[in-house]
Design an enzyme around this catalytic site. Structure first.
Site, PDB file in Angstrom:
ATOM      1  N   CYS A   1     -47.978 -11.079 -52.181  1.00  9.76           N
ATOM      2  CA  CYS A   1     -47.505 -12.351 -52.755  1.00  9.76           C
ATOM      3  C   CYS A   1     -48.315 -12.779 -53.974  1.00  9.76           C
ATOM      4  CB  CYS A   1     -47.550 -13.444 -51.703  1.00  9.76           C
ATOM      5  SG  CYS A   1     -46.637 -13.017 -50.238  1.00  9.76           S
TER       6      CYS A   1
ATOM      7  N   HIS B   1     -48.211 -20.980 -54.252  1.00  9.78           N
ATOM      8  CA  HIS B   1     -47.327 -19.970 -53.652  1.00  9.78           C
ATOM      9  C   HIS B   1     -46.449 -20.656 -52.610  1.00  9.78           C
ATOM     10  CE1 HIS B   1     -45.751 -16.497 -51.765  1.00  9.78           C
ATOM     11  NE2 HIS B   1     -46.561 -16.496 -50.728  1.00  9.78           N
TER      12      HIS B   1
ATOM     13  N   ASN C   1     -40.093 -17.829 -48.511  1.00  4.04           N
ATOM     14  CA  ASN C   1     -41.196 -17.103 -49.149  1.00  4.04           C
ATOM     15  C   ASN C   1     -40.638 -15.831 -49.790  1.00  4.04           C
ATOM     16  OD1 ASN C   1     -43.430 -15.603 -49.814  1.00  4.04           O
ATOM     17  ND2 ASN C   1     -44.453 -15.843 -47.832  1.00  4.04           N
TER      18      ASN C   1
HETATM   19  N1  ACO Z   1     -38.362 -20.397 -33.619  1.00  2.00           N
HETATM   20  C1  ACO Z   1     -38.739 -20.971 -32.479  1.00  2.00           C
HETATM   21  N2  ACO Z   1     -39.948 -20.747 -31.895  1.00  2.00           N
HETATM   22  C2  ACO Z   1     -40.773 -19.902 -32.520  1.00  2.00           C
HETATM   23  C3  ACO Z   1     -40.442 -19.246 -33.718  1.00  2.00           C
HETATM   24  C4  ACO Z   1     -39.174 -19.529 -34.270  1.00  2.00           C
HETATM   25  N3  ACO Z   1     -38.751 -18.976 -35.422  1.00  2.00           N
HETATM   26  N4  ACO Z   1     -41.462 -18.463 -34.089  1.00  2.00           N
HETATM   27  C5  ACO Z   1     -42.429 -18.596 -33.176  1.00  2.00           C
HETATM   28  N5  ACO Z   1     -42.012 -19.470 -32.213  1.00  2.00           N
HETATM   29  C6  ACO Z   1     -42.719 -19.912 -31.035  1.00  2.00           C
HETATM   30  C7  ACO Z   1     -43.766 -18.923 -30.591  1.00  2.00           C
HETATM   31  O1  ACO Z   1     -43.179 -17.925 -29.778  1.00  2.00           O
HETATM   32  C8  ACO Z   1     -44.721 -19.803 -29.828  1.00  2.00           C
HETATM   33  O2  ACO Z   1     -44.188 -20.046 -28.556  1.00  2.00           O
HETATM   34  P1  ACO Z   1     -45.140 -20.044 -27.248  1.00  2.00           P
HETATM   35  O3  ACO Z   1     -46.111 -21.158 -27.503  1.00  2.00           O
HETATM   36  O4  ACO Z   1     -44.178 -20.285 -26.159  1.00  2.00           O
HETATM   37  O5  ACO Z   1     -45.784 -18.700 -27.250  1.00  2.00           O
HETATM   38  C9  ACO Z   1     -44.660 -21.129 -30.583  1.00  2.00           C
HETATM   39  O6  ACO Z   1     -43.458 -21.091 -31.371  1.00  2.00           O
HETATM   40  C10 ACO Z   1     -45.830 -21.350 -31.493  1.00  2.00           C
HETATM   41  O7  ACO Z   1     -46.025 -20.194 -32.276  1.00  2.00           O
HETATM   42  P2  ACO Z   1     -47.164 -20.115 -33.293  1.00  2.00           P
HETATM   43  O8  ACO Z   1     -47.133 -18.800 -33.963  1.00  2.00           O
HETATM   44  O9  ACO Z   1     -48.432 -20.553 -32.677  1.00  2.00           O
HETATM   45  O10 ACO Z   1     -46.705 -21.228 -34.332  1.00  2.00           O
HETATM   46  P3  ACO Z   1     -47.503 -21.854 -35.511  1.00  2.00           P
HETATM   47  O11 ACO Z   1     -47.552 -23.309 -35.343  1.00  2.00           O
HETATM   48  O12 ACO Z   1     -48.762 -21.131 -35.802  1.00  2.00           O
HETATM   49  O13 ACO Z   1     -46.512 -21.571 -36.739  1.00  2.00           O
HETATM   50  C11 ACO Z   1     -46.179 -20.062 -38.569  1.00  2.00           C
HETATM   51  C12 ACO Z   1     -46.164 -20.239 -37.084  1.00  2.00           C
HETATM   52  C13 ACO Z   1     -45.160 -21.007 -39.183  1.00  2.00           C
HETATM   53  C14 ACO Z   1     -45.819 -18.641 -38.911  1.00  2.00           C
HETATM   54  C15 ACO Z   1     -47.596 -20.431 -39.083  1.00  2.00           C
HETATM   55  O14 ACO Z   1     -48.570 -19.738 -38.364  1.00  2.00           O
HETATM   56  C16 ACO Z   1     -47.757 -20.121 -40.523  1.00  2.00           C
HETATM   57  O15 ACO Z   1     -47.176 -20.781 -41.364  1.00  2.00           O
HETATM   58  N6  ACO Z   1     -48.604 -19.137 -40.864  1.00  2.00           N
HETATM   59  C17 ACO Z   1     -48.738 -18.685 -42.230  1.00  2.00           C
HETATM   60  C18 ACO Z   1     -47.646 -17.746 -42.425  1.00  2.00           C
HETATM   61  C19 ACO Z   1     -47.353 -17.518 -43.856  1.00  2.00           C
HETATM   62  O16 ACO Z   1     -47.254 -18.403 -44.666  1.00  2.00           O
HETATM   63  N7  ACO Z   1     -47.198 -16.291 -44.127  1.00  2.00           N
HETATM   64  C20 ACO Z   1     -46.872 -15.874 -45.394  1.00  2.00           C
HETATM   65  C21 ACO Z   1     -47.519 -14.627 -45.448  1.00  2.00           C
HETATM   66  S1  ACO Z   1     -46.755 -13.579 -46.434  1.00  2.00           S
HETATM   67  C22 ACO Z   1     -47.435 -13.989 -47.809  1.00  2.00           C
HETATM   68  O17 ACO Z   1     -47.174 -14.991 -48.371  1.00  2.00           O
HETATM   69  C23 ACO Z   1     -48.329 -13.016 -48.282  1.00  2.00           C
END
Ligand code: ACO
Length: 328
Positions: free
Chosen positions: A113, A255, A285
Site C-alpha cells: 500500500c 492511506h 482499501n
Molecule cells: N463481519 C462480521 N464479523 C466479523 C467480520 C466481518 N466482516 N470480520 C471479523 N468479524 C468478527 C471476528 O470473527 C470476531 O468475532 P469473535 O469475537 O466472535 O471471534 C470479531 O468480529 C472481532 O474481530 P476482530 O478481528 O477482533 O475485529 P477488530 O475490531 O480488530 O476489527 C479489522 C478488524 C477491521 C480488520 C481491524 O483489525 C483493522 O482495521 N485492522 C487493520 C486492517 C487494515 O487496515 N489493513 C489494511 C492492510 S492492507 C494495507 O493497507 C497494507
C-alpha cells in the site's frame, strides 16, 4: 536555485461494478453495521474483465490530460502494484505499450500500500539526476484478485482502482511542488500481512490447487497498531525536517484503509477533523492506488485548493510506510 519535483497532472479510474456491504452479506457471514462501524467502508469497486494495466491506462490518460502532455513526452513509467497483470511482462511495460510509447524506462515497484509514495520518492531521485525527465507514476491494483472471498475478516476491506500522477522538474512556486518525501520499512513484522502464493518460496506445480496462501492474510490488530504508530511518527518526522508544524498543514491525506485508523492518526497528530480527507467509504482499501486516487479525488472535488499544503501518510505490507509534503 534548487530543482524540485512537481505533480503536473492527476487522474484516477475505478471499475464500474460496485459491491455494497449489503452485497457482501450474500457472500460471507457479515453485515453492513459491522463493516461500517469497524472500517467506515460502505462500498468498493470490483473489476469484471478489466486488468490492472487497463485501470492504470485510464487513470494515466486523465493525468496526462491534466498535465497538458502527450504520452510521447514521457521518459519513465513507474507502476506501484502487488497485483499486476502478470509477473512478466511488468505492468509498466503493458501500460507503455497501451499508451503507444516505447524506448523509455519502465518498471514496477513493490511496496504494497505504500507503493505510490515509494514511487514518488524514486521519481524525485530520477528527476534530480536528470531534470528533463517526465515521469508517469501510477498506483494500480486489482486487490480483489488476491482476496479470499471466504474470509470475512479480509474480503470486506478491499477494492480495485488506479491513480496516476505526471511528475516533472521545476524551480518556482507553481502548484504541485513536492517539498519532501520520506519512506521507511521494517521486515521484522512483515509476516503480519502476506500474500504468499505465486512467490518462488510458495510456487505451484501444474495441477496444484490454489490455497489460502494465494490471498491476503492479515493479523488485523497488529496491522492496525502499526498503521497508527507509523503514519503518526513519519508525519511528525517530515514536518520537523521541513521546519513545519501540523498547524501549517491544510489537508492530511492518509492511506485509505480504515476510517478508524484515519481518524486515530488525525487525532494523534492534532489536526482538525475537517482537514482530514477520506474517501474509504466509497472505494475501500485499494492498496497502492489508494493515495493517488484520494489525491486526484480531493483535487477534483475541491477539497484540496490552490495554495494548500498537503501531508500524505501511508503504510502497508512489508511492513512499509511513508510520507510526502506537497504544496498545491
Ligand atoms: N463481519 C462480521 N464479523 C466479523 C467480520 C466481518 N466482516 N470480520 C471479523 N468479524 C468478527 C471476528 O470473527 C470476531 O468475532 P469473535 O469475537 O466472535 O471471534 C470479531 O468480529 C472481532 O474481530 P476482530 O478481528 O477482533 O475485529 P477488530 O475490531 O480488530 O476489527 C479489522 C478488524 C477491521 C480488520 C481491524 O483489525 C483493522 O482495521 N485492522 C487493520 C486492517 C487494515 O487496515 N489493513 C489494511 C492492510 S492492507 C494495507 O493497507 C497494507
Amino acid at each position: 536555485m534548487s530543482t524540485f519535483s512537481y505533480i503536473k497532472g492527476l487522474g484516477f479510474h475505478v471499475p464500474e461494478r460496485i459491491y455494497t456491504n449489503t452485497d457482501l452479506e450474500k457472500i460471507v457471514d457479515t453485515n453492513d453495521e459491522w463493516i461500517t462501524s469497524r472500517t467506515g467502508i460502505k462500498q468498493r469497486h470490483v473489476v469484471e474483465d478489466e486488468t490492472c494495466h487497463d485501470l492504470a491506462y485510464e487513470a494515466s490518460l486523465k493525468a496526462l490530460q491534466e498535465a497538458g502532455m502527450e504520452a510521447e513526452e514521457l521518459t519513465h513509467v513507474i507502476v506501484a502494484t502487488f497485483t499486476g497483470d502478470m509477473p512478466i511482462p511488468s505492468t509498466s511495460c503493458l501500460l507503455m505499450e497501451r499508451l503507444g510509447i516505447k524506448n523509455i524506462a519502465a518498471m514496477d515497484l513493490s511496496a504494497a500500500c505504500s507503493g505510490f509514495v515509494y514511487a514518488v520518492e524514486v521519481a524525485r531521485a530520477l528527476i534530480n539526476l536528470d531534470p528533463t525527465a517526465k515521469i508517469l507514476v501510477c498506483g494500480a491494483e486489482v486487490v480483489t484478485s488476491r482476496v479470499n472471498w471466504e474470509d470475512r475478516s479480509t474480503c470486506v476491506l478491499f477494492g480495485d482502482g488506479a491513480g496516476a500522477a505526471v511528475m516533472v522538474a521545476g524551480t518556482g512556486d507553481e502548484s504541485g511542488k513536492i517539498l519532501d518525501t520520506l519512506v521507511r520499512a521494517d521486515g521484522n513484522h512483515g509476516m503480519n500481512l502476506t500474500v504468499k502464493g505465486g512467490g518462488s518460496a510458495y510456487s505451484y506445480k501444474a495441477g496444484d490447487t490454489v490455497g489460502v496462501e494465494n490471498f491476503v492474510e492479515m493479523q488485523g490488530r497488529e496491522i492496525y497498531k502499526h498503521a497508527v504508530r507509523s503514519m503518526t511518527s513519519i508525519s511528525n518526522e517530515i514536518l520537523k525536517r521541513q521546519g513545519l508544524s501540523i498547524d501549517d498543514v491544510d489537508v492530511l491525506l492518509p492511506h485509505q484503509a480504515n476510517m478508524r485508523i484515519i481518524e486515530a492518526v488525525g487525532k494523534k497528530l492534532g489536526i482538525l477533523r475537517e482537514k482530514v480527507f477520506a474517501n474509504v467509504d466509497k472505494y475501500g482499501n485499494t492498496s497502492a492506488a489508494s493515495i493517488p486516487i484520494a489525491l486526484a479525488d480531493a483535487r477534483e472535488s475541491g477539497f484540496i485548493k490552490d495554495g494548500d499544503l498537503v501531508l500524505l501518510a501511508t503504510f502497508g505490507g512489508g511492513l512499509t510506510w511513508g510520507s510526502s509534503l506537497i504544496q498545491f
